[in-house]
Enzyme design. Structure first.
Site, short mmCIF file in Angstrom:
data_model
loop_
_atom_site.label_atom_id
_atom_site.label_comp_id
_atom_site.label_asym_id
_atom_site.label_seq_id
_atom_site.Cartn_x
_atom_site.Cartn_y
_atom_site.Cartn_z
N LYS A 125 58.76 -55.37 -113.21
CA LYS A 125 59.49 -55.56 -114.28
C LYS A 125 60.72 -56.34 -114.33
CE LYS A 125 56.68 -54.07 -117.40
NZ LYS A 125 56.96 -53.00 -118.49
N ASP A 619 50.35 -43.30 -124.01
CA ASP A 619 51.02 -44.17 -123.01
C ASP A 619 52.69 -44.51 -122.96
OD1 ASP A 619 48.62 -44.71 -121.87
OD2 ASP A 619 47.87 -46.21 -123.26
N GLU A 625 61.20 -49.39 -117.65
CA GLU A 625 61.52 -50.75 -117.92
C GLU A 625 62.72 -50.53 -118.81
OE1 GLU A 625 60.06 -53.47 -121.68
OE2 GLU A 625 58.64 -52.84 -120.11
N CYS A 663 53.03 -48.30 -115.75
CA CYS A 663 52.81 -49.23 -115.05
C CYS A 663 53.77 -50.30 -114.84
CB CYS A 663 51.78 -50.05 -116.00
SG CYS A 663 52.03 -51.22 -117.34
N HIS A 714 45.36 -56.80 -113.08
CA HIS A 714 45.98 -58.10 -113.50
C HIS A 714 45.68 -59.21 -112.78
CE1 HIS A 714 48.35 -54.98 -115.61
NE2 HIS A 714 48.89 -55.83 -116.39
N CYS A 746 45.74 -50.20 -115.14
CA CYS A 746 46.23 -50.36 -116.68
C CYS A 746 44.96 -50.59 -117.16
CB CYS A 746 47.02 -51.66 -116.44
SG CYS A 746 48.12 -51.76 -118.26
#
Length: 778
Positions: A125, A619, A625, A663, A714, A746
């Site tokens: 992030k 979640d 973040e 995540c 990802h 994820c």
């Protein structure tokens, strides 16, 4: 100070959305990846988007020839752009360089996404936002050299079209501070130690920008505001002092604007930049306050970030003007109005949202409206405060209307929150819960599961769109969803997963779905914001007090459970993540809003349990973040964020196994908070970092169940059995066997079914091999 430079404009923005008003860049990039179009078509689309951005910003009041328009385009990520411009391409991709050492677009995308056995750059992030950047890999062996000319070409492209733009580049201190050491680097190596080797390449880059026609360059240095990086604020400030002494005295360079943003500059960094031989400094006055006077400001422009670049609420122009006026006391040569950060964090244009309630829309400002606010303030600076009286009054009226509107305050919601006691946050002893869950679930050693979503196929998206347009009935649409859920359940049983999910075919987004089913929210049609690469989200708008008028997920979870004897997870998004991935009201403390969301989720959990769901995942991928960048602000955040999760889950019975998922973040600083969530099982991203978080978990004494991700969803790569087994082997060697779960990083929403099935099959095979190795029963 250097030779006289062109004056900085009276107003500017620090960046603009680059994905396109209808996500044109996403489609062009993904078409290129699939082989449907060639590189020339992608370059043409990108050029069209840049041209449209410049033209639009000029229409909104920024100057065509005074450097007030930022050139902030990126095909994927601004950190990757800068890293590859200076040659920091990992050795595993070296064969992709051109014969002259250049790094082209194919190498760029391969570093971002991986290829074959070569894993992509790690992703995490960007400060405390939901934007993900790619982490540069830099070691003693990294050979810095100017390796692509895209920044200069874009400046020249704009010049040819009649625009003098201000190129935006991640600065050298931030680039190194965000980097990780290469695998070849010795233990304890600090990429920031390579600063003196990097600076000549940045000087060469600046000269190329000047030669292309740039009068100003913006070097983004948000690392200088953070107290959450491995590098201390003092070390960062010393690096900034060195960097801008060198770059500020470089020959043949544009004028330099050093931009911070996201919080207040550290006192040391502020002092260093004030004294540096640069022409302008941009500071965030929405998440920071006016800095103290500092020597060296007399010859500089201060760009005041008085319009918030990170939310969508219409700015208080009277308050912004007061900050601009106060800033003149610092003695800078001039003050300019600006945004606090790049506008990449907000959608393009409120005018696109024709389905929003007009009253709500009048309270909002997306990128275009924020640009207009900046240009109004710039006009006030140029012509005097009376010149913008009408704009100031209009903004004040919108703020007053927002405060008094129905639904902003709900007495029943507030009364329930006020009645909470300590018992409402306490779920009881973990050991007792483990015993009850073992008896109820009967799971094997190293239980396997997924995070929740399965691929959102074209058929699913088309069915949702047709239902939205009224082309298929609700009964027909729901029958389609039941068939999709049944297919996903059968697939998981065939693969041999232990705890199943229903695949979330009915959900457009893990936050928007709940926003559409909770009071106090609104959703947009075109409010896309880049999350990473070609991926974008539409953050919902949380504008009023939150409550749950009816169950949201129960019917789908109960149907899925009826299809199997294996445990089926009920899937919810946690209160912190719902806040983090929405545009949240700014008229009350975040903790109060989080508790309102938590109470709605608490009711949903009770209904899931009543429907026979024994495993429930809440979640919280955004927990890390939202952690404030300043240490002094972190304890209060962790108290309310952890508290809201516990409020949501503490009503669950001991035999109900509560999971959570986190995540793409660095977790070492919040590992205690993760434990305090008191979830029975926590799954955490770990694949791209090759399990780095496992050591943090082991040394922290974390005692609950944990699933370090072993499959990076990802990337389109299919991880080999041995690759997954290596990560699992690390987990079981460092953690008690009873704790370890096996799962992807994820949800699988963005992947295709072929790669998903192959990857999950490899995950199951790797788990079996490790079970055999540790002597666990099949």
């Amino acid at each position: 100070m250097t030779d006289p430079r062109p004056a900085f404009p009276r107003g500017t923005i620090l960046g603009y959305p680059r994905i396109g008003r209808r996500r044109e860049l996403k489609r062009a990039v993904e078409s290129r990846w699939s082989g449907a179009t060639d590189a020339a078509a992608l370059e043409a689309t990108a050029a069209d988007l840049r041209r449209a951005t410049r033209t639009r910003l000029a229409e909104l009041g920024l100057g065509r020839d005074d450097s007030s328009i930022p050139e902030s385009f990126s095909f994927y990520d601004q950190v990757l752009d800068a890293a590859l411009a200076v040659g920091a391409l990992p050795e595993r991709f070296a064969a992709l360089r051109g014969e002259d050492g250049s790094i082209g677009l194919d190498a760029y995308f391969t570093a971002a996404r991986g290829e074959g056995e070569s894993a992509p750059l790690e992703m995490t992030k960007w400060f405390d936002t939901n934007y993900h950047y790619l982490v540069p890999e830099i070691g003693p062996e990294t050979a810095f050299a100017l390796s692509h000319d895209r920044f200069a070409r874009q400046v020249a492209e704009a010049k040819a079209e009649g625009f003098t733009v201000r190129p935006v580049v991640v600065g050298p201190v931030t680039l190194l501070a965000l980097a990780k050491a290469t695998d070849a680097a010795p233990d304890g190596f600090d990429p920031l130690s390579r600063l003196d080797d990097l600076l000549p390449v940045y000087a060469e880059l600046l000269a190329s920008l000047a030669a292309a026609g740039a009068d100003w360059v913006q070097l983004d240095e948000p690392a200088l505001v953070s107290e959450s990086l491995p590098v201390t604020p003092e070390a960062l400030a010393a690096a900034a002092e060195r960097a801008y002494e060198v770059l500020g005295t470089a020959v043949d360079r544009p004028a330099i604007l050093v931009a911070s943003g996201y919080a207040q500059l550290s006192p040391e960094a502020w002092t260093a930049l004030a004294a540096a031989p640069v022409e302008a400094i941009a500071i965030d006055l929405t998440r920071g306050s006016q800095p103290a006077p500092a020597p060296g400001l007399a010859g500089k422009t201060l760009v005041a970030g008085v319009i918030d670049g990170r939310n969508i609420w219409r700015g208080d122009l009277a308050g912004a003007w007061a900050k601009l006026d106060a800033l003149t006391a610092l003695g800078a040569a001039s003050v300019s109005a600006g945004t606090s950060t790049s506008l990449q964090h907000v959608p393009h244009d409120v005018a696109d949202e024709t389905a929003l309630d007009p009253r709500l829309a009048s309270w909002l400002a997306f990128a275009d409206q924020k640009t207009v606010q900046v240009t109004a303030l710039a006009r006030g600076l140029a012509e005097g405060r009376p010149a913008i009286d009408a704009e100031v009054a209009e903004a004040a009226a919108a703020l007053a209307d927002r405060r008094s509107a129905p639904g902003v305050s709900d007495g029943a919601v507030r009364s329930r929150a006020l009645a909470l006691t300590a018992a409402d946050y306490d779920r009881g002893d973990y050991a007792d819960r483990v015993a009850a869950q073992d008896e109820a679930l009967g799971l094997p050693v190293l239980p396997t599961t997924t995070i929740g979503s399965f691929p959102q196929t074209g058929d699913i998206r088309r069915a949702r769109a047709r239902h939205g347009r009224g082309e298929v009935s609700t009964d027909e649409y729901e029958e389609f969803l039941r068939e999709e859920i049944a297919r996903v359940v059968t697939l998981q049983e065939d693969l041999g997963l232990d705890v199943l999910v229903h695949g979330e075919a009915e959900r457009n987004d893990m936050v928007q779905y709940f926003a559409e089913n909770l009071d106090g929210f609104a959703v947009t049609q075109h409010g896309w914001v880049q999350s990473y690469g070609s991926r974008a989200t539409r953050p919902s708008i949380l504008w009023g007090d939150v409550s749950r008028p009816a169950p949201m997920t129960v019917a789908w979870s109960a149907f899925a459970q009826s299809l199997t004897d294996k445990p089926m997870k009920g899937m919810l998004t946690g209160p912190v993540t719902i806040l983090a991935w929405s545009f949240v009201r700014d008229d009350q403390p975040l903790g109060e809003t989080a508790d309102q969301v938590a109470l709605a989720l608490r009711d949903e959990i009770a209904d899931l349990e009543a429907a026979g769901i024994g495993v429930i995942q809440v979640d919280e991928p955004a927990l890390r973040e939202l952690l404030p960048l300043k240490r002094a602000d972190q304890p209060a955040y962790l108290e309310w964020s952890v508290g809201s999760f516990r409020l949501a889950t503490a009503g669950a019975a001991p035999a109900t196994q509560v999971h959570t998922h986190l995540c793409y973040s660095e977790f070492d600083v919040v590992i205690d908070a993760i434990a305090a969530l008191d979830a029975d099982v926590t799954s955490i991203e770990a694949a791209r970092s090759r399990g780095e978080v496992i050591g943090d978990i082991a040394t922290s004494g974390f005692a609950h169940g944990v699933g370090p991700g072993v499959y990076d969803i990802h990337s389109p790569r299919v991880p080999a059995v041995d690759e997954i087994a290596e990560l699992l082997d690390r987990a079981v060697s460092e953690l008690p066997l009873r704790q370890v779960w096996v799962n992807p990083d994820c949800g699988l929403k963005t992947r295709g079914y072929d790669e998903t099935v192959e990857s999950l099959r490899n995950l199951i095979d790797a788990t079996r091999s490790i079970r055999e190795k540790v002597g666990a029963p099949a």
